[in-house]
Write a protein that holds these residues in place. Structure first.
Motif, PDB file in Angstrom:
ATOM      1  N   LEU A 176       1.137  -0.934  -0.169  1.00 19.59           N
ATOM      2  CA  LEU A 176      -0.318   0.099   0.106  1.00 19.59           C
ATOM      3  C   LEU A 176       0.974   1.250   0.210  1.00 19.59           C
ATOM      4  CD1 LEU A 176      -2.266   1.193   0.221  1.00 19.59           C
ATOM      5  CD2 LEU A 176      -2.340   1.230   2.896  1.00 19.59           C
ATOM      6  N   ASP A 177       0.722   1.879  -1.508  1.00 17.20           N
ATOM      7  CA  ASP A 177       1.834   3.153  -1.552  1.00 17.20           C
ATOM      8  C   ASP A 177       1.122   4.118  -0.888  1.00 17.20           C
ATOM      9  OD1 ASP A 177       3.287   5.410  -1.333  1.00 17.20           O
ATOM     10  OD2 ASP A 177       3.421   4.498  -4.265  1.00 17.20           O
ATOM     11  N   VAL A 178       0.377   5.056   0.121  1.00 21.77           N
ATOM     12  CA  VAL A 178       0.179   5.961   0.648  1.00 21.77           C
ATOM     13  C   VAL A 178       0.615   7.632   0.451  1.00 21.77           C
ATOM     14  CG1 VAL A 178      -1.356   7.169   2.838  1.00 21.77           C
ATOM     15  CG2 VAL A 178      -0.654   4.889   2.736  1.00 21.77           C
ATOM     16  N   LEU A 235      -9.103   3.820   4.925  1.00 26.66           N
ATOM     17  CA  LEU A 235      -7.577   3.241   3.833  1.00 26.66           C
ATOM     18  C   LEU A 235      -7.808   1.536   3.181  1.00 26.66           C
ATOM     19  CD1 LEU A 235      -5.018   5.209   6.061  1.00 26.66           C
ATOM     20  CD2 LEU A 235      -6.125   5.619   4.146  1.00 26.66           C
ATOM     21  N   THR A 237      -7.567  -1.863   3.279  1.00 31.16           N
ATOM     22  CA  THR A 237      -6.878  -2.533   4.257  1.00 31.16           C
ATOM     23  C   THR A 237      -5.961  -4.017   3.190  1.00 31.16           C
ATOM     24  OG1 THR A 237      -8.828  -4.282   4.295  1.00 31.16           O
ATOM     25  CG2 THR A 237      -8.502  -2.555   5.895  1.00 31.16           C
ATOM     26  N   HIS A 239      -2.790  -5.297   3.536  1.00 31.05           N
ATOM     27  CA  HIS A 239      -1.396  -5.200   2.773  1.00 31.05           C
ATOM     28  C   HIS A 239      -0.916  -5.229   4.202  1.00 31.05           C
ATOM     29  CE1 HIS A 239      -4.576  -2.589   0.389  1.00 31.05           C
ATOM     30  NE2 HIS A 239      -3.340  -2.790  -1.125  1.00 31.05           N
ATOM     31  N   ILE A 242       3.585  -0.778   4.038  1.00 30.56           N
ATOM     32  CA  ILE A 242       2.827   0.276   3.747  1.00 30.56           C
ATOM     33  C   ILE A 242       3.810   1.099   3.714  1.00 30.56           C
ATOM     34  CG2 ILE A 242       1.307   2.183   4.455  1.00 30.56           C
ATOM     35  CD1 ILE A 242       0.025   0.143   6.211  1.00 30.56           C
ATOM     36  N   LEU A 263      -2.424   4.078   9.639  1.00 29.18           N
ATOM     37  CA  LEU A 263      -1.653   2.792   8.961  1.00 29.18           C
ATOM     38  C   LEU A 263      -1.793   2.028  10.141  1.00 29.18           C
ATOM     39  CD1 LEU A 263       0.931   5.362   7.086  1.00 29.18           C
ATOM     40  CD2 LEU A 263      -0.957   4.274   6.368  1.00 29.18           C
ATOM     41  N   VAL A 267      -2.806  -2.236   8.814  1.00 25.22           N
ATOM     42  CA  VAL A 267      -1.294  -3.330   8.183  1.00 25.22           C
ATOM     43  C   VAL A 267      -2.113  -4.668   8.394  1.00 25.22           C
ATOM     44  CG1 VAL A 267      -0.727  -2.642  10.349  1.00 25.22           C
ATOM     45  CG2 VAL A 267       0.894  -3.207   8.257  1.00 25.22           C
ATOM     46  N   LEU A 273       5.694  -1.438   8.110  1.00 25.63           N
ATOM     47  CA  LEU A 273       5.487   0.096   7.846  1.00 25.63           C
ATOM     48  C   LEU A 273       6.659   0.390   7.096  1.00 25.63           C
ATOM     49  CD1 LEU A 273       3.919   2.931   7.531  1.00 25.63           C
ATOM     50  CD2 LEU A 273       4.485   3.082   9.991  1.00 25.63           C
TER      51      LEU A 273
END
Length: 339
Positions: A176-178, A235, A237, A239, A242, A263, A267, A273
């Motif tokens: 997941l790329d935020v 967001l 879920t 993943h 992150i 986040l 996760v 992360l």
């Protein structure tokens, strides 16, 4: 640390004389050089000089500006070391030819467009930003937003390639790329690790561009772009990795902790992360990142942060700080896992 030079025995100290204001005045006038350079790039000045050089009249004709304007720009660019006089003709200095003429391996003109159209107008309110520690950049119009995203992609491309090479994504399955912009970080990761799938969360306009760009490409089935505000909207879920790249520096500590908590909630239990940024590990930031503390403040009240501070904020948000994995300076990856 460099030691001061040792004066040989018996050698007299040379009196440098009283200080002069020259250096200070040059700093005062620095914006004039910058704005002239930005104008030159907008006109295509360095491309117009050409590999064989050109006269001011030829440059003016090629750029559709008056000859006197071309001559005035040339004078400042010669003083700045970007042009070299060769009799009546002007030639690009090697770095100008490589990075500003559109003929070299790396084109810095998109970065200049960002600093001219987005950054420069924002810095007009620098005193307010430094006084209040709040960002002073307003909403961007379509042209400014495109300039911003293009500049970010340019500046971060090398770091993105470094991350894909240096961090082992092999154990992960979904990333997941935020705040991932134009997927500058995700693309090299997905190209290197064929088993991964990824979700990009960005503002709707940017996410739409990414979706359009990838729709017919090789990553279409592996990269989903979701338009959302990562502070306000739900967001995705599921993943186990992150990625938050060059986002933390845009916000104040309160918002950073808020984001880290959000986040942590999405996760997977075995997830990690990855915070990629220009981290401070001592009192002085890396030379190429020094401007960032001011630029990030102007944008939205951010800063360059100490790794120890980020480790504390991670703990407050339910993460365990694993460590800092260096990347080529000034970047690094802070790794954390659910506490």
């Amino acid at each position: 640390m460099f030691a001061p030079p040792v004066q040989p025995a018996g050698e007299k100290t040379v009196d440098a004389g009283p200080p002069t204001p020259v250096r200070i005045i040059e700093l005062f006038a620095g914006f004039m050089v910058s704005k002239t350079l930005f104008a030159a790039i907008e006109f295509g000045f360095f491309a117009a000089v050409g590999p064989a050089g050109a006269t001011p009249a030829e440059i003016g004709e090629r750029c559709s500006i008056p000859e006197r304007s071309a001559r005035a720009i040339a004078d400042l660019m010669v003083d700045a070391g970007l042009l070299v006089r060769d009799g009546e003709r002007l030639r690009n200095a090697p770095d100008a030819e490589a990075f500003l003429a559109g003929r070299g391996p790396f084109d810095l003109r998109p970065l200049a467009r960002y600093w001219d159209t987005v950054s420069y107008p924002t810095w007009v309110n620098a005193a307010t930003a430094f006084r209040t520690r709040r960002g002073v950049r307003g909403d961007l119009d379509e042209e400014q937003a495109e300039a911003y995203e293009s500049a970010v992609a340019l500046v971060t491309a090398e770091t993105a390639a470094d991350l894909a090479r240096e961090y082992d994504f092999g154990p992960h399955r979904r990333v997941l790329d935020v705040g991932g912009g134009l997927a500058t970080f995700l693309k090299p990761i997905l190209e290197r690790y064929a088993h991964l799938t990824a979700t990009l969360v960005e503002l709707p306009d940017v996410a739409g561009v990414v979706a359009q760009q990838t729709a017919a490409g090789p990553l279409a089935a592996r990269l989903e772009a979701v338009g959302a505000d990562f502070f306000a909207d739900s967001l995705p879920t599921g993943h186990d990795a992150i990625l938050v790249a060059n986002v933390v520096h845009l916000f104040d500590p309160e918002h950073i902790v808020q984001l880290l908590r959000r986040l942590r909630d999405v996760v997977t239990p075995d997830g990690r992360l990855l915070l990629v940024d220009w981290w401070r590990t001592d009192a002085a930031p890396h030379p190429s990142a020094r401007f960032g503390a001011g630029e990030f403040l102007m944008i939205s009240g951010g800063d360059l942060y100490q790794v120890d501070d980020v480790a504390q904020w991670l703990g407050e948000a339910g993460w365990r700080f694993v460590g800092l994995q260096p990347l080529p300076p000034p970047s690094g990856v802070i790794v954390a896992e659910p506490a």
